[in-house]
Design a protein around this motif. Structure first.
Motif, PDB file in Angstrom:
ATOM      1  N   LEU A 239       0.824  -1.126  -0.019  1.00 48.30           N
ATOM      2  CA  LEU A 239       0.174   0.192   0.097  1.00 48.30           C
ATOM      3  C   LEU A 239       0.906   1.378  -0.245  1.00 48.30           C
ATOM      4  O   LEU A 239       0.660   2.166  -0.751  1.00 48.30           O
ATOM      5  CB  LEU A 239      -0.784   0.147   1.154  1.00 48.30           C
ATOM      6  CG  LEU A 239      -1.947  -1.153   1.270  1.00 48.30           C
ATOM      7  CD1 LEU A 239      -2.776  -1.106   2.503  1.00 48.30           C
ATOM      8  CD2 LEU A 239      -3.089  -0.658   0.129  1.00 48.30           C
ATOM      9  N   VAL A 240       1.798   1.180   0.780  1.00 48.17           N
ATOM     10  CA  VAL A 240       2.846   2.410   0.977  1.00 48.17           C
ATOM     11  C   VAL A 240       3.299   2.651  -0.548  1.00 48.17           C
ATOM     12  O   VAL A 240       3.631   3.581  -1.075  1.00 48.17           O
ATOM     13  CB  VAL A 240       3.978   2.080   1.934  1.00 48.17           C
ATOM     14  CG1 VAL A 240       5.096   3.269   1.808  1.00 48.17           C
ATOM     15  CG2 VAL A 240       3.249   2.076   3.286  1.00 48.17           C
ATOM     16  N   SER A 241       3.830   1.472  -1.302  1.00 42.25           N
ATOM     17  CA  SER A 241       4.374   1.505  -2.522  1.00 42.25           C
ATOM     18  C   SER A 241       3.461   2.061  -3.472  1.00 42.25           C
ATOM     19  O   SER A 241       3.748   2.831  -4.416  1.00 42.25           O
ATOM     20  CB  SER A 241       4.823   0.093  -2.928  1.00 42.25           C
ATOM     21  OG  SER A 241       5.953  -0.373  -2.092  1.00 42.25           O
ATOM     22  N   VAL A 242       2.125   1.713  -3.503  1.00 42.76           N
ATOM     23  CA  VAL A 242       1.059   2.268  -4.461  1.00 42.76           C
ATOM     24  C   VAL A 242       1.033   3.458  -4.220  1.00 42.76           C
ATOM     25  O   VAL A 242       0.890   4.373  -5.208  1.00 42.76           O
ATOM     26  CB  VAL A 242      -0.126   1.406  -4.009  1.00 42.76           C
ATOM     27  CG1 VAL A 242      -1.222   2.090  -4.768  1.00 42.76           C
ATOM     28  CG2 VAL A 242      -0.215   0.041  -4.361  1.00 42.76           C
ATOM     29  N   SER A 243       1.183   3.856  -2.987  1.00 46.94           N
ATOM     30  CA  SER A 243       0.923   5.728  -2.820  1.00 46.94           C
ATOM     31  C   SER A 243       2.262   6.304  -3.247  1.00 46.94           C
ATOM     32  O   SER A 243       2.090   7.210  -3.913  1.00 46.94           O
ATOM     33  CB  SER A 243       0.986   5.970  -1.359  1.00 46.94           C
ATOM     34  OG  SER A 243       1.975   5.496  -0.627  1.00 46.94           O
ATOM     35  N   MET A 244       3.314   5.646  -3.193  1.00 45.52           N
ATOM     36  CA  MET A 244       4.766   6.158  -3.817  1.00 45.52           C
ATOM     37  C   MET A 244       4.492   6.119  -5.287  1.00 45.52           C
ATOM     38  O   MET A 244       4.910   7.067  -6.269  1.00 45.52           O
ATOM     39  CB  MET A 244       5.875   5.289  -3.319  1.00 45.52           C
ATOM     40  CG  MET A 244       6.182   5.528  -1.795  1.00 45.52           C
ATOM     41  SD  MET A 244       6.440   7.132  -1.405  1.00 45.52           S
ATOM     42  CE  MET A 244       8.000   7.432  -2.017  1.00 45.52           C
ATOM     43  N   ILE A 245       3.899   4.941  -5.891  1.00 46.16           N
ATOM     44  CA  ILE A 245       3.560   4.905  -7.354  1.00 46.16           C
ATOM     45  C   ILE A 245       2.916   6.121  -7.941  1.00 46.16           C
ATOM     46  O   ILE A 245       3.123   6.830  -8.852  1.00 46.16           O
ATOM     47  CB  ILE A 245       3.405   3.645  -7.834  1.00 46.16           C
ATOM     48  CG1 ILE A 245       4.131   2.502  -7.607  1.00 46.16           C
ATOM     49  CG2 ILE A 245       2.704   3.520  -9.251  1.00 46.16           C
ATOM     50  CD1 ILE A 245       3.606   1.143  -7.571  1.00 46.16           C
ATOM     51  N   ALA A 246       1.674   6.328  -7.027  1.00 48.18           N
ATOM     52  CA  ALA A 246       0.858   7.570  -7.458  1.00 48.18           C
ATOM     53  C   ALA A 246       1.587   8.759  -7.465  1.00 48.18           C
ATOM     54  O   ALA A 246       1.449   9.670  -8.443  1.00 48.18           O
ATOM     55  CB  ALA A 246      -0.215   7.395  -6.556  1.00 48.18           C
ATOM     56  N   LEU A 247       2.488   8.931  -6.321  1.00 43.00           N
ATOM     57  CA  LEU A 247       3.412  10.429  -6.270  1.00 43.00           C
ATOM     58  C   LEU A 247       4.259  10.293  -7.442  1.00 43.00           C
ATOM     59  O   LEU A 247       4.331  11.466  -7.994  1.00 43.00           O
ATOM     60  CB  LEU A 247       3.915  10.197  -4.833  1.00 43.00           C
ATOM     61  CG  LEU A 247       4.707  11.602  -4.723  1.00 43.00           C
ATOM     62  CD1 LEU A 247       3.538  12.833  -4.645  1.00 43.00           C
ATOM     63  CD2 LEU A 247       5.353  11.664  -3.537  1.00 43.00           C
ATOM     64  N   GLN A 248       4.949   9.247  -7.783  1.00 42.23           N
ATOM     65  CA  GLN A 248       5.596   8.988  -8.954  1.00 42.23           C
ATOM     66  C   GLN A 248       5.022   9.590 -10.237  1.00 42.23           C
ATOM     67  O   GLN A 248       5.688  10.196 -11.083  1.00 42.23           O
ATOM     68  CB  GLN A 248       6.374   7.878  -8.969  1.00 42.23           C
ATOM     69  CG  GLN A 248       7.317   7.668 -10.202  1.00 42.23           C
ATOM     70  CD  GLN A 248       8.708   8.400  -9.761  1.00 42.23           C
ATOM     71  OE1 GLN A 248       9.444   8.179  -9.239  1.00 42.23           O
ATOM     72  NE2 GLN A 248       9.046   9.320 -10.667  1.00 42.23           N
TER      73      GLN A 248
END
Length: 445
Positions: free
Chosen positions: A251-260
């Motif tokens: 989930l944290v990675s998904v949020s980072m992907i969205a920010l990317q």
């Protein structure tokens, strides 16, 4: 004979420091892998190549951390069994968690390599960077099994209170990684793919060497007879402990992907600036991550030994230590932010933006430290189910604030780093709320 550390007696603060320092050195060496890629790619292949590598950061992190989450679950189970003195059960749990890690690592390696191009297209990677980004990600993700194997044996050794042996093997592989980076990129001209291959090869050698040495040198974890057979109950327990953490990491990675994805919309200069600031911040996060692991092991051993009050004292010591470090790093970036950025890249616009970004996020390192310390405590206590809630708080904050702030004209691309800061504050508050509710007191495995 590999030494173990019983953390159920003695000074809480001394245990945390002595445990965390070798782990910190190892984490910094681990980040040297990424830094070597960033430095060599940025200096010798240019800003566009660096942006291409940076565009893959969030998604490769996503696949890596799924495996890392499972390894943390393995370590929590092992720490509590070690603290309780149940060595036969400990050996069975290690074999069982190893089987789970191997299966999961292979599956993730295959899926992530196949999904590289469509995922990067979804992330709006510019067409002129897409080819190099796909190459880097496919090679990096195909070696996820190496990341899974190293983090698994590292988690087991941490559970026994030993952080020195993994550090030695990681140090050797780091030197190898830098050498292969220089060979593949500068001499052989393999481009960004060469940088990815160097990292994976070095990680794999580190994992194999550490596993062979640890099992050969420590009778506490060396299986006997039918202990070599994975135990279905312990495999399930490992997954029960590890999957919530893996989901949290996902989930944290998904949020980072969205920010990317939002970052990619601002062009190559902002993408490169974000890549540099993230690489530097990954170094800064290592003391926090080391304290997280130290508190998790300390808590696991003491909860296993029935010493709940001592576990709480360890958390308080960890919060104090992480807060002191947070203030120190903010002062460093306030004075030397641009100079540190210039070490990684040559473009003046990139140096200027990333240097200011480090100051902005550095002002919020105390909440970041709180996230790591409280999360480590809750994980060690066995309250891993909460990890999903913790991950959701990061997803909602990081996606929501980034979409709002970056669309405000006066804020623009600075909303990327402001979002990160606000997300830390929200997640720290949620973590503290969970701790004070006290449900962790009933979660020991």
């Amino acid at each position: 004979m590999i030494k173990t550390r019983d953390m159920t007696t003695g000074s809480e603060t001394k245990h945390l420091i002595r445990f965390a320092l070798p782990l910190l050195a190892g984490n910094l060496l681990q980040q040297t892998y990424n830094a070597a890629d960033t430095l060599i790619v940025g200096k010798y292949l240019g800003d566009d190549a660096l942006a291409a590598v940076g565009a893959t950061g969030s998604i490769t992190y996503f696949f890596y951390t799924l495996c890392i989450g499972l390894s943390i679950g393995s370590g929590i189970l092992a720490a509590q069994l070690f603290g309780a003195g149940r060595l036969e059960r400990l050996r069975r749990s290690i074999i069982s968690s190893g089987a789970v890690t191997a299966i999961f690592g292979v599956v993730v390696s295959i899926v992530s390599a196949v999904a590289a191009k469509p995922v990067l297209q979804f992330l709006n990677v510019p067409p002129d960077l897409l080819g190099r980004s796909v190459t880097y990600m496919r090679i990096a993700c195909s070696g996820t099994i190496c990341v899974a194997a190293y983090n698994w044996i590292n988690a087991i050794m941490r559970a026994l209170g030993n952080t020195t042996v993994p550090l030695v093997f990681l140090g050797v592989s780091t030197v190898l990684n830098i050498g292969l980076d220089l060979l593949f990129v500068m001499v052989c001209g393999f481009g960004v793919g060469g940088a990815a291959a160097a990292t994976i090869m070095a990680q794999g050698l580190s994992a194999v060497g550490c596993i062979v040495y640890c099992f050969g040198s420590n009778k506490n974890i060396r299986p006997k007879g039918d202990e070599f057979r994975p135990d279905a109950v312990l495999m399930k327990k490992c997954m029960t402990m590890g999957i919530p953490i893996a989901i949290q990491n996902g989930l944290v990675s998904v949020s980072m992907i969205a920010l990317q994805r939002v970052t990619n919309g601002f062009g190559n200069t902002v993408m490169a600036s974000y890549t540099v600031s993230m690489r530097i911040e990954q170094f800064v996060q290592q003391p926090f991550a080391s304290m997280n692991a130290a508190i998790s092991t300390f808590t696991g051993q003491n909860i296993g030994a029935g010493k709940q009050d001592r576990a709480v004292k360890g958390l308080r010591s960890g919060v104090m230590l992480s807060s002191v470090f947070a203030v120190m790093m903010f002062v460093v970036f306030l004075i030397l932010g641009k100079n540190i950025s210039a070490f990684f890249v040559s473009g003046q616009d990139v140096i200027s933006i990333s240097g200011k970004a480090l100051i902005l996020t550095g002002a919020f390192y105390i909440p970041l430290g709180m996230i790591h310390t409280v999360r480590g405590f809750l994980n060690g206590a066995g309250d891993t189910a909460y990890a999903i809630v913790n991950g959701l708080s990061e997803v909602i904050s990081r996606i929501g604030f980034s979409l709002i702030l970056t669309n405000i004209a006066a804020v623009g691309f600075w909303g990327i780093w402001i979002t990160t800061s606000i997300t830390w504050v929200v997640t720290a508050a949620v973590s503290c709320h969970r701790y004070f509710k006290g449900k962790w007191k009933l979660k020991a495995v």
